[in-house]
Design a protein around this motif. Structure first.
Motif, PDB file in Angstrom:
ATOM      1  N   VAL A   2      14.105  79.632  25.454  1.00 19.31           N
ATOM      2  CA  VAL A   2      12.869  79.289  24.756  1.00 19.31           C
ATOM      3  C   VAL A   2      11.841  80.374  25.068  1.00 19.31           C
ATOM      4  O   VAL A   2      11.685  80.784  26.222  1.00 19.31           O
ATOM      5  CB  VAL A   2      12.352  77.894  25.176  1.00 19.31           C
ATOM      6  N   VAL A   3      11.158  80.848  24.030  1.00 15.04           N
ATOM      7  CA  VAL A   3      10.215  81.954  24.155  1.00 15.04           C
ATOM      8  C   VAL A   3       8.836  81.472  23.717  1.00 15.04           C
ATOM      9  O   VAL A   3       8.672  80.981  22.594  1.00 15.04           O
ATOM     10  CB  VAL A   3      10.647  83.144  23.279  1.00 15.04           C
ATOM     11  N   LEU A   4       7.854  81.601  24.599  1.00 15.65           N
ATOM     12  CA  LEU A   4       6.452  81.322  24.243  1.00 15.65           C
ATOM     13  C   LEU A   4       5.761  82.655  24.015  1.00 15.65           C
ATOM     14  O   LEU A   4       5.758  83.502  24.904  1.00 15.65           O
ATOM     15  CB  LEU A   4       5.736  80.567  25.368  1.00 15.65           C
ATOM     16  N   THR A   5       5.201  82.867  22.818  1.00  8.60           N
ATOM     17  CA  THR A   5       4.546  84.148  22.563  1.00  8.60           C
ATOM     18  C   THR A   5       3.088  83.957  22.168  1.00  8.60           C
ATOM     19  O   THR A   5       2.711  82.947  21.574  1.00  8.60           O
ATOM     20  CB  THR A   5       5.263  84.961  21.453  1.00  8.60           C
TER      21      THR A   5
ATOM     22  N   ALA B 232      -1.180  76.286  26.906  1.00 15.47           N
ATOM     23  CA  ALA B 232      -0.884  76.726  28.272  1.00 15.47           C
ATOM     24  C   ALA B 232      -0.154  75.658  29.084  1.00 15.47           C
ATOM     25  O   ALA B 232       0.495  75.963  30.085  1.00 15.47           O
ATOM     26  CB  ALA B 232      -2.172  77.124  28.977  1.00 15.47           C
ATOM     27  N   SER B 233      -0.241  74.416  28.654  1.00 18.98           N
ATOM     28  CA  SER B 233       0.410  73.334  29.394  1.00 18.98           C
ATOM     29  C   SER B 233       1.918  73.322  29.191  1.00 18.98           C
ATOM     30  O   SER B 233       2.647  72.648  29.931  1.00 18.98           O
ATOM     31  CB  SER B 233      -0.168  71.979  28.967  1.00 18.98           C
ATOM     32  N   LEU B 234       2.420  74.066  28.210  1.00 16.93           N
ATOM     33  CA  LEU B 234       3.845  73.976  27.864  1.00 16.93           C
ATOM     34  C   LEU B 234       4.753  74.384  29.020  1.00 16.93           C
ATOM     35  O   LEU B 234       5.842  73.846  29.169  1.00 16.93           O
ATOM     36  CB  LEU B 234       4.147  74.841  26.642  1.00 16.93           C
ATOM     37  N   VAL B 235       4.305  75.342  29.845  1.00 18.96           N
ATOM     38  CA  VAL B 235       5.159  75.802  30.945  1.00 18.96           C
ATOM     39  C   VAL B 235       5.542  74.648  31.859  1.00 18.96           C
ATOM     40  O   VAL B 235       6.619  74.648  32.469  1.00 18.96           O
ATOM     41  CB  VAL B 235       4.463  76.945  31.732  1.00 18.96           C
ATOM     42  N   HIS B 236       4.691  73.629  31.926  1.00 19.70           N
ATOM     43  CA  HIS B 236       4.966  72.503  32.825  1.00 19.70           C
ATOM     44  C   HIS B 236       6.042  71.565  32.278  1.00 19.70           C
ATOM     45  O   HIS B 236       6.492  70.663  32.984  1.00 19.70           O
ATOM     46  CB  HIS B 236       3.674  71.736  33.101  1.00 19.70           C
ATOM     47  N   TYR B 237       6.451  71.784  31.038  1.00 20.31           N
ATOM     48  CA  TYR B 237       7.544  70.992  30.464  1.00 20.31           C
ATOM     49  C   TYR B 237       8.912  71.641  30.688  1.00 20.31           C
ATOM     50  O   TYR B 237       9.936  71.052  30.369  1.00 20.31           O
ATOM     51  CB  TYR B 237       7.318  70.779  28.962  1.00 20.31           C
ATOM     52  N   ALA B 238       8.916  72.848  31.225  1.00 17.88           N
ATOM     53  CA  ALA B 238      10.192  73.513  31.491  1.00 17.88           C
ATOM     54  C   ALA B 238      10.952  72.761  32.584  1.00 17.88           C
ATOM     55  O   ALA B 238      10.348  72.288  33.550  1.00 17.88           O
ATOM     56  CB  ALA B 238       9.941  74.953  31.929  1.00 17.88           C
TER      57      ALA B 238
ATOM     58  N   SER C 153      14.034  71.668  26.814  1.00 11.89           N
ATOM     59  CA  SER C 153      15.476  71.871  26.615  1.00 11.89           C
ATOM     60  C   SER C 153      15.949  73.248  27.097  1.00 11.89           C
ATOM     61  O   SER C 153      17.125  73.577  26.975  1.00 11.89           O
ATOM     62  CB  SER C 153      15.816  71.713  25.127  1.00 11.89           C
ATOM     63  N   ALA C 154      15.038  74.050  27.659  1.00  8.42           N
ATOM     64  CA  ALA C 154      15.356  75.454  27.963  1.00  8.42           C
ATOM     65  C   ALA C 154      16.265  75.607  29.181  1.00  8.42           C
ATOM     66  O   ALA C 154      16.135  74.875  30.172  1.00  8.42           O
ATOM     67  CB  ALA C 154      14.064  76.233  28.199  1.00  8.42           C
ATOM     68  N   ASP C 155      17.164  76.596  29.095  1.00 10.77           N
ATOM     69  CA  ASP C 155      17.886  77.087  30.276  1.00 10.77           C
ATOM     70  C   ASP C 155      17.131  78.257  30.902  1.00 10.77           C
ATOM     71  O   ASP C 155      17.211  78.497  32.100  1.00 10.77           O
ATOM     72  CB  ASP C 155      19.295  77.567  29.898  1.00 10.77           C
ATOM     73  N   ILE C 156      16.424  78.999  30.050  1.00 10.70           N
ATOM     74  CA  ILE C 156      15.616  80.148  30.472  1.00 10.70           C
ATOM     75  C   ILE C 156      14.341  80.124  29.641  1.00 10.70           C
ATOM     76  O   ILE C 156      14.387  79.849  28.432  1.00 10.70           O
ATOM     77  CB  ILE C 156      16.353  81.484  30.239  1.00 10.70           C
ATOM     78  N   LEU C 157      13.189  80.405  30.279  1.00 10.78           N
ATOM     79  CA  LEU C 157      11.915  80.427  29.569  1.00 10.78           C
ATOM     80  C   LEU C 157      11.314  81.828  29.647  1.00 10.78           C
ATOM     81  O   LEU C 157      11.188  82.395  30.734  1.00 10.78           O
ATOM     82  CB  LEU C 157      10.950  79.413  30.180  1.00 10.78           C
TER      83      LEU C 157
END
Length: 230
Positions: free
Chosen positions: A6-9, A178-184, A161-165
């Motif tokens: 999963v890529v956050l850009t 910015a809160s999305l990282v906490h769902y990893a 659902s990420a294996d790698i972020l």
């Protein structure tokens, strides 16, 4: 081994394609106070200014091209399952060939009704008097400051659902994105790439910081993920 990446850009992803956002200069976006051109209040006060602002951004985007970072992420799809969640309103990920792109903050090439659910593709200038099928003024399909981010729950589900972020070209300072990282999922590898990184590895034991521009750093990281999967 096939991984779900999963890529956050954010803005830095498209900076090397010549597209600027308000993050570049003290809350100004192409010389305008962002609250003038990216808020419901600004639109209510001066709709012509806001429509003209996005008309200029649309023209700028038509002349821009995906950079090496966009192209590398598209290549990664040949080897892993890749989902991109972007704060950017451009279509450069799609033009580079990425298939699974979620636009958290809307899209420049779409407009919607000011009063209803209607959304449509739009590449020309949007003017006062351009109406939806119910007779209401059309507006850019952009999530402005003070508005809800309707795709946030879906983005959180994808991140979970990420294996790698991968986090590329975003300050991770603009909420709620910015809160999305906490769902990893706990313990997965997280790569944070930005020329001026402001995340600390003390917050995440599994965080690798890459102080590079997207067009330079992403191709290198993608080759590494293709070769090793980590």
């Amino acid at each position: 081994m096939h991984k779900r990446i999963v890529v956050l850009t954010g803005a830095g992803m498209s900076a090397d394609s010549g597209l600027r956002t308000f993050r570049d200069a003290d809350g100004l976006w192409e010389g305008h106070d962002v609250m003038e051109v990216a808020s419901p209040h600004g639109f209510a006060r001066n709709p012509e200014l806001v429509l003209d602002f996005y008309n200029q951004r649309r023209k700028q985007l038509l002349e821009a091209s995906p950079n090496a970072g966009h192209q590398a992420l598209a290549k990664l799809e040949q080897y892993h399952s890749v989902s991109i969640i972007t704060q950017n309103v451009d279509d450069l990920h799609e033009r580079a060939g990425s298939k699974d792109v979620l636009h958290l903050h809307g899209e420049l090439f779409k407009v919607r009704s000011t009063r209803g659910p209607e959304v449509m593709e739009w590449r020309k200038d949007l003017l006062l008097g351009d109406l939806c099928s119910d007779g209401f003024q059309l507006r850019p399909d952009i999530v402005w400051f003070g508005e809800e981010v309707p795709l946030l729950p879906k983005a959180a589900e994808i991140t979970n659902s990420a294996d790698i972020l991968l986090i590329i070209g975003t300050s991770m300072q603009v909420y709620p994105a910015a809160s999305l990282v906490h769902y990893a999922p706990p313990g997965i590898p997280i790569f944070f790439m930005d020329p001026k990184p402001n995340m600390s590895s003390s917050n995440f034991s599994n965080l690798e910081i890459i102080p590079e521009r997207a067009a330079v750093g992403v191709p290198t990281l993608v080759e590494r993920l293709i070769d090793t999967g980590t």
